[in-house]
Design a protein around this motif. Structure first.
Motif, PDB file in Angstrom:
ATOM      1  N   ALA A 148       0.802  -1.220   0.000  1.00 25.67           N
ATOM      2  CA  ALA A 148       0.000   0.000   0.000  1.00 25.67           C
ATOM      3  C   ALA A 148       0.836   1.271   0.000  1.00 25.67           C
ATOM      4  O   ALA A 148       0.417   2.299  -0.550  1.00 25.67           O
ATOM      5  CB  ALA A 148      -0.941   0.004   1.206  1.00 25.67           C
ATOM      6  N   SER A 149       2.013   1.238   0.605  1.00 19.96           N
ATOM      7  CA  SER A 149       2.802   2.460   0.720  1.00 19.96           C
ATOM      8  C   SER A 149       3.558   2.737  -0.575  1.00 19.96           C
ATOM      9  O   SER A 149       3.658   1.891  -1.471  1.00 19.96           O
ATOM     10  CB  SER A 149       3.790   2.336   1.885  1.00 19.96           C
ATOM     11  N   LYS A 150       4.117   3.926  -0.654  1.00 12.85           N
ATOM     12  CA  LYS A 150       4.873   4.302  -1.857  1.00 12.85           C
ATOM     13  C   LYS A 150       6.196   3.557  -1.956  1.00 12.85           C
ATOM     14  O   LYS A 150       6.818   3.536  -3.020  1.00 12.85           O
ATOM     15  CB  LYS A 150       5.114   5.804  -1.869  1.00 12.85           C
ATOM     16  N   TYR A 151       6.634   2.959  -0.851  1.00 12.28           N
ATOM     17  CA  TYR A 151       7.857   2.156  -0.853  1.00 12.28           C
ATOM     18  C   TYR A 151       7.558   0.669  -1.061  1.00 12.28           C
ATOM     19  O   TYR A 151       8.424  -0.174  -0.818  1.00 12.28           O
ATOM     20  CB  TYR A 151       8.615   2.346   0.459  1.00 12.28           C
ATOM     21  N   LEU A 152       6.328   0.365  -1.453  1.00 17.80           N
ATOM     22  CA  LEU A 152       5.874  -1.014  -1.688  1.00 17.80           C
ATOM     23  C   LEU A 152       5.983  -1.865  -0.426  1.00 17.80           C
ATOM     24  O   LEU A 152       6.356  -3.043  -0.471  1.00 17.80           O
ATOM     25  CB  LEU A 152       6.653  -1.664  -2.834  1.00 17.80           C
TER      26      LEU A 152
END
Length: 242
Positions: free
Chosen positions: A157-161
């Motif tokens: 979910a996060s931008k850092y996968l």
């Protein structure tokens, strides 16, 4: 069956400024006259029928007559909605059944390791990989049923996968997903308990307390086993030195 309302007027009063309004289902009907009975104006009511046949006539003898004839209505079920409710019910029942029987299935192995650690039956059961294969296949099946196109997005979910706590919480809101996670924990915990048990048998280390912790608190069981192993080695060194 028709619903008939007859009103005799002595005298019959008409008022052009006031109109009788009747609501039938979602249709609003206006009449160019008002009906009075002994000086009291008729209050209209909401009719729940979806389709109503309305007819009216008037004469000096019978007065005014309004006849409401409900027409037969058919109720059409939404097959897609029924399938959704049916699949939800089946999924919920399956998740509950797997949760219960998966928990029961691992209890005999823990019982043998705790109550009869030196028994031949316990040693043979710990050498078998059948429980892990069966539970692993069940986990894969539940994972397949609970997998949705949004699952990957929730995991990364996060931008850092990386997963986020809120997204994981949404993912585990499904009972099938929660049941698959429980089977996953049962397999891992039993595997860790077996490793602790076999290491204890090889090195003559007490493992019953550690195995018991592994049933529901696997990390704590691993920690207690490490501590017990270290204490046992220390005692043996001290005894040999004496």
């Amino acid at each position: 069956m028709s619903l008939s309302s007859c009103y005799s007027h002595s005298p019959l009063a008409f008022n052009k400024d006031i109109k009788l309004c009747r609501t039938v289902g979602q249709v609003k009907l206006n009449f160019p006259f008002s009906i009075r009975n002994n000086g009291v104006e008729l209050c209209t009511r909401h009719i729940s029928q979806c389709r109503v046949g309305l007819s009216g006539d008037w004469s000096f003898i019978r007065g005014s007559r309004i006849v409401l004839k409900p027409k037969a209505t058919t109720s059409v079920r939404n097959p897609k909605r029924s399938q959704i409710h049916a699949s939800w019910f089946v999924g919920s029942q399956l998740a509950s059944t797997v949760f219960t029987w998966g928990t029961i299935a691992v209890l005999p192995f823990y019982t043998l390791m705790v109550l009869a650690p030196k028994s031949e039956l316990t040693k043979k059961s710990m050498e078998s990989n059948l429980p892990y294969v069966v539970l692993g296949a069940l986990y894969a099946y539940l994972l397949f049923l609970s997998w949705t196109p949004e699952t990957v997005q929730l995991i990364f979910a996060s931008k850092y996968l990386l997963p986020e706590l809120t997204s994981i919480g949404k993912m585990f809101s499904s009972e099938l997903t929660l049941a698959s996670a429980w089977i996953h924990l049962l397999v891992v915990d039993l595997f860790a308990a077996r490793h602790i048990f076999r290491e204890g048998q090889e090195n003559q280390i007490e493992t019953r307390h550690s195995v018991s912790f592994c049933l529901f608190f696997c990390p704590i069981g691993i920690i207690t086993h490490v501590i017990t192993k270290a204490m046992t080695k220390t005692r043996r060194k001290e005894s040999h030195s004496l």
